[in-house]
Design a protein around this motif. Sequence first.
Motif, PDB file in Angstrom:
ATOM      1  N   UNK A 156      64.646  37.610  63.037  1.00 10.20           N
ATOM      2  CA  UNK A 156      65.884  38.208  64.235  1.00 10.20           C
ATOM      3  C   UNK A 156      65.254  38.958  65.144  1.00 10.20           C
ATOM      4  N   UNK A 157      64.327  39.885  65.146  1.00  5.82           N
ATOM      5  CA  UNK A 157      63.940  40.558  66.313  1.00  5.82           C
ATOM      6  C   UNK A 157      63.369  39.668  67.265  1.00  5.82           C
ATOM      7  N   UNK A 158      62.547  38.817  66.882  1.00 10.26           N
ATOM      8  CA  UNK A 158      61.674  37.722  67.830  1.00 10.26           C
ATOM      9  C   UNK A 158      62.683  36.943  68.536  1.00 10.26           C
ATOM     10  N   UNK A 159      63.908  36.754  67.871  1.00  6.92           N
ATOM     11  CA  UNK A 159      64.989  35.995  68.536  1.00  6.92           C
ATOM     12  C   UNK A 159      65.647  36.697  69.509  1.00  6.92           C
TER      13      UNK A 159
ATOM     14  N   UNK B 135      57.770  43.766  45.698  1.00  5.89           N
ATOM     15  CA  UNK B 135      58.464  44.401  46.716  1.00  5.89           C
ATOM     16  C   UNK B 135      57.685  44.616  48.166  1.00  5.89           C
ATOM     17  N   UNK B 136      58.209  44.035  49.242  1.00  2.14           N
ATOM     18  CA  UNK B 136      57.337  44.428  50.455  1.00  2.14           C
ATOM     19  C   UNK B 136      58.164  45.503  51.568  1.00  2.14           C
ATOM     20  N   UNK B 137      57.626  46.092  52.252  1.00  4.56           N
ATOM     21  CA  UNK B 137      58.366  46.885  53.143  1.00  4.56           C
ATOM     22  C   UNK B 137      57.710  46.291  54.450  1.00  4.56           C
ATOM     23  N   UNK B 138      58.890  45.590  55.094  1.00  2.00           N
ATOM     24  CA  UNK B 138      58.751  45.085  56.492  1.00  2.00           C
ATOM     25  C   UNK B 138      59.125  45.925  57.634  1.00  2.00           C
ATOM     26  N   UNK B 139      58.179  46.139  58.491  1.00  2.00           N
ATOM     27  CA  UNK B 139      58.398  47.053  59.557  1.00  2.00           C
ATOM     28  C   UNK B 139      57.993  46.197  60.938  1.00  2.00           C
ATOM     29  N   UNK B 140      58.720  46.246  62.104  1.00  2.49           N
ATOM     30  CA  UNK B 140      58.412  45.399  63.076  1.00  2.49           C
ATOM     31  C   UNK B 140      58.918  46.114  64.393  1.00  2.49           C
ATOM     32  N   UNK B 141      58.176  45.772  65.445  1.00  2.00           N
ATOM     33  CA  UNK B 141      58.650  46.428  66.612  1.00  2.00           C
ATOM     34  C   UNK B 141      58.318  45.285  67.821  1.00  2.00           C
ATOM     35  N   UNK B 142      59.266  45.395  68.806  1.00  2.62           N
ATOM     36  CA  UNK B 142      59.116  44.450  70.052  1.00  2.62           C
ATOM     37  C   UNK B 142      58.015  45.180  70.893  1.00  2.62           C
ATOM     38  N   UNK B 143      56.950  44.325  71.381  1.00  2.54           N
ATOM     39  CA  UNK B 143      55.998  44.735  72.296  1.00  2.54           C
ATOM     40  C   UNK B 143      56.372  44.796  73.862  1.00  2.54           C
ATOM     41  N   UNK B 144      57.611  45.130  73.966  1.00  3.34           N
ATOM     42  CA  UNK B 144      57.815  45.231  75.512  1.00  3.34           C
ATOM     43  C   UNK B 144      57.659  44.009  76.123  1.00  3.34           C
ATOM     44  N   UNK B 145      57.008  44.253  77.342  1.00  2.00           N
ATOM     45  CA  UNK B 145      57.044  42.886  78.290  1.00  2.00           C
ATOM     46  C   UNK B 145      56.225  42.079  78.004  1.00  2.00           C
ATOM     47  N   UNK B 146      55.479  42.175  76.986  1.00  2.00           N
ATOM     48  CA  UNK B 146      54.652  40.971  76.396  1.00  2.00           C
ATOM     49  C   UNK B 146      55.279  39.977  75.900  1.00  2.00           C
ATOM     50  N   UNK B 147      56.517  40.354  75.304  1.00  2.00           N
ATOM     51  CA  UNK B 147      57.426  39.345  74.625  1.00  2.00           C
ATOM     52  C   UNK B 147      57.022  39.242  73.269  1.00  2.00           C
ATOM     53  N   UNK B 148      55.877  39.988  72.553  1.00  2.00           N
ATOM     54  CA  UNK B 148      55.728  39.637  71.393  1.00  2.00           C
ATOM     55  C   UNK B 148      56.221  40.839  70.479  1.00  2.00           C
ATOM     56  N   UNK B 149      56.290  40.299  69.015  1.00  2.00           N
ATOM     57  CA  UNK B 149      56.490  41.498  67.967  1.00  2.00           C
ATOM     58  C   UNK B 149      55.536  41.355  66.890  1.00  2.00           C
ATOM     59  N   UNK B 150      55.171  42.881  66.826  1.00  2.00           N
ATOM     60  CA  UNK B 150      54.282  43.193  65.856  1.00  2.00           C
ATOM     61  C   UNK B 150      54.896  43.601  64.274  1.00  2.00           C
ATOM     62  N   UNK B 151      54.458  42.805  63.442  1.00  2.00           N
ATOM     63  CA  UNK B 151      55.019  43.250  62.068  1.00  2.00           C
ATOM     64  C   UNK B 151      53.940  43.880  61.120  1.00  2.00           C
ATOM     65  N   UNK B 152      54.220  44.864  60.261  1.00  2.00           N
ATOM     66  CA  UNK B 152      53.400  45.311  59.415  1.00  2.00           C
ATOM     67  C   UNK B 152      53.975  45.271  58.267  1.00  2.00           C
TER      68      UNK B 152
END
Length: 291
Positions: A200-203, A232-249
Amino acid sequence: MLHLRDGASVPVDVVAIVEGLGITLEGSTNLGSSASGCLMRVGSAFGILFNTSVASLGYRRFTIGHELGHHQMTHHRRTLFATGQRHLSQPGFISSRWHELEADHFAAELLMPRDPFVAALDRHAPGLDAVREIAEEFETSLTSTAIRFAKLSSEPVAAVVSQDRVVRFSWVSEALGNVPGVGRIPMRPDDPVPSSATLSLTSNPQKVRRAHRVAVNCRSDTWFPRTSTTFALREEAIGLGSYGRVLTILTADYVPDPDDYDSVPRRSSRSEDPWAEGWGTTPRSARRSWR
Ligand SMILES: [Zn+2]
């Protein structure tokens, strides 16, 4: 050759290391938008240029480390300078070319030495906050810190970098990768991002640009559909700004004990990555107990 002393303090002074090797280091406004750094050869002398339009201090330092890696790994030179005396780089585990990945791993290990990095991991609960705080402490980019985090953590964790709904790069810790069905690298470059909060975030490019952050609980088969037991998994994601990428932990408090699954063949294919240090070499008896 470069020899770092043990117990080097962090943040590692990459500028002093480069200058100590007699390499000229300069900022440049002429590298264009696609290259963040450049290694130049003039006769027997070398110079490193870094793109001054790169705002992130961590990414700038990573770029300098990447170019230093090219310089130190002398077997790169025939490839880098095959058609000229300048090699333009786009570091950050983006390129699939072998010499670019080797230089990326060199930079990660230079800027995040194992001992202080593992000590930092011990001070934080695994997750995106840990990656952010350690990146600040080591003055490193979020992406490279996340990959080092997944590589060196003793906990079941994974780091995934995605862009435009496809996976660009991923790394799984040994504790998670040993769970049957997970595999060491479950997602290869250009695999689609599974249906998840990350998708959802990367979209949503606007949210990615604004460094929007999401955190959800999900089932392990969201990301690892081949596991025979879900956890069970914890999924945390953040947009990496102008690079257009998303980091997921991805983190797990509990994973199934691999010794309960002796009938399931363990993933046997080794990574082609020559930097996959220690992977699969831990004797069963020496493994930590799973929580
Ligand atoms: Zn390069």
